[in-house]
Design a protein around this motif. Structure first.
Motif, PDB file in Angstrom:
ATOM      1  N   ARG A  20       0.775  -1.206   0.161  1.00  0.00           N
ATOM      2  CA  ARG A  20      -0.033   0.064   0.051  1.00  0.00           C
ATOM      3  C   ARG A  20       0.933   1.204   0.087  1.00  0.00           C
ATOM      4  O   ARG A  20       1.865   1.423   1.050  1.00  0.00           O
ATOM      5  CB  ARG A  20      -0.949  -0.028   1.190  1.00  0.00           C
ATOM      6  N   ASP A  21       0.809   2.053  -1.129  1.00  0.00           N
ATOM      7  CA  ASP A  21       1.652   3.223  -1.180  1.00  0.00           C
ATOM      8  C   ASP A  21       3.106   2.885  -0.992  1.00  0.00           C
ATOM      9  O   ASP A  21       3.741   3.628  -0.407  1.00  0.00           O
ATOM     10  CB  ASP A  21       0.920   4.259  -0.305  1.00  0.00           C
ATOM     11  N   GLY A  22       3.576   1.923  -1.629  1.00  0.00           N
ATOM     12  CA  GLY A  22       5.076   1.808  -1.816  1.00  0.00           C
ATOM     13  C   GLY A  22       5.495   0.908  -0.516  1.00  0.00           C
ATOM     14  O   GLY A  22       6.771   0.401  -0.425  1.00  0.00           O
ATOM     15  N   LYS A  23       4.450   0.614   0.512  1.00  0.00           N
ATOM     16  CA  LYS A  23       4.868  -0.006   1.901  1.00  0.00           C
ATOM     17  C   LYS A  23       4.569  -1.857   1.839  1.00  0.00           C
ATOM     18  O   LYS A  23       3.388  -1.819   1.572  1.00  0.00           O
ATOM     19  CB  LYS A  23       4.465   0.617   3.055  1.00  0.00           C
ATOM     20  N   VAL A  24       5.324  -2.559   1.968  1.00  0.00           N
ATOM     21  CA  VAL A  24       5.181  -3.952   1.983  1.00  0.00           C
ATOM     22  C   VAL A  24       4.372  -4.257   3.255  1.00  0.00           C
ATOM     23  O   VAL A  24       5.061  -4.002   4.235  1.00  0.00           O
ATOM     24  CB  VAL A  24       6.433  -4.807   1.787  1.00  0.00           C
ATOM     25  N   LEU A  25       2.998  -4.714   3.196  1.00  0.00           N
ATOM     26  CA  LEU A  25       2.403  -5.026   4.371  1.00  0.00           C
ATOM     27  C   LEU A  25       2.318  -6.513   4.536  1.00  0.00           C
ATOM     28  O   LEU A  25       2.351  -7.020   5.640  1.00  0.00           O
ATOM     29  CB  LEU A  25       0.924  -4.476   4.282  1.00  0.00           C
TER      30      LEU A  25
END
Length: 95
Positions: A20-25
């Motif tokens: 999400r928005d470049g962040k790996v969740l």
């Protein structure tokens, strides 16, 4: 904010991730392992992916603390790779 679920399974490993928005969740994967001395075959690899994919999607969503309705887009490997494992994605998303 854009939330994407991505699936890669063009060979013996199937991996599913959410960003999400470049962040790996979340980033979960499972590898098909054959007996020593044997290579992996497309048909058996596809069977492994079919048996693993739904559980991996659920694990990925849980790790990311999301519901499927939170996803904006689903991305998957179209190719290149072994055709039977790649066809698993088409089967699963058509359900």
């Amino acid at each position: 904010m854009v939330c994407a679920l991505g699936i890669e399974g063009s060979a013996n490993k199937i991996g599913i991730g959410i960003i999400r928005d470049g962040k790996v969740l979340a980033n979960v994967r499972r590898t098909y392992i054959t007996p020593p001395g044997e290579g992996f075959l497309p048909k058996e690899t596809a069977k492994h992916h079919r048996e693993a994919i739904l559980g991996l999607v659920k694990s990925c969503l849980k790790e990311a603390q999301l519901k499927h309705s939170d996803l904006d887009v689903i991305c998957y490997t179209k190719g290149p790779g072994m055709a039977p494992p790649l066809a698993v994605f088409i089967l699963i998303w058509s359900l």
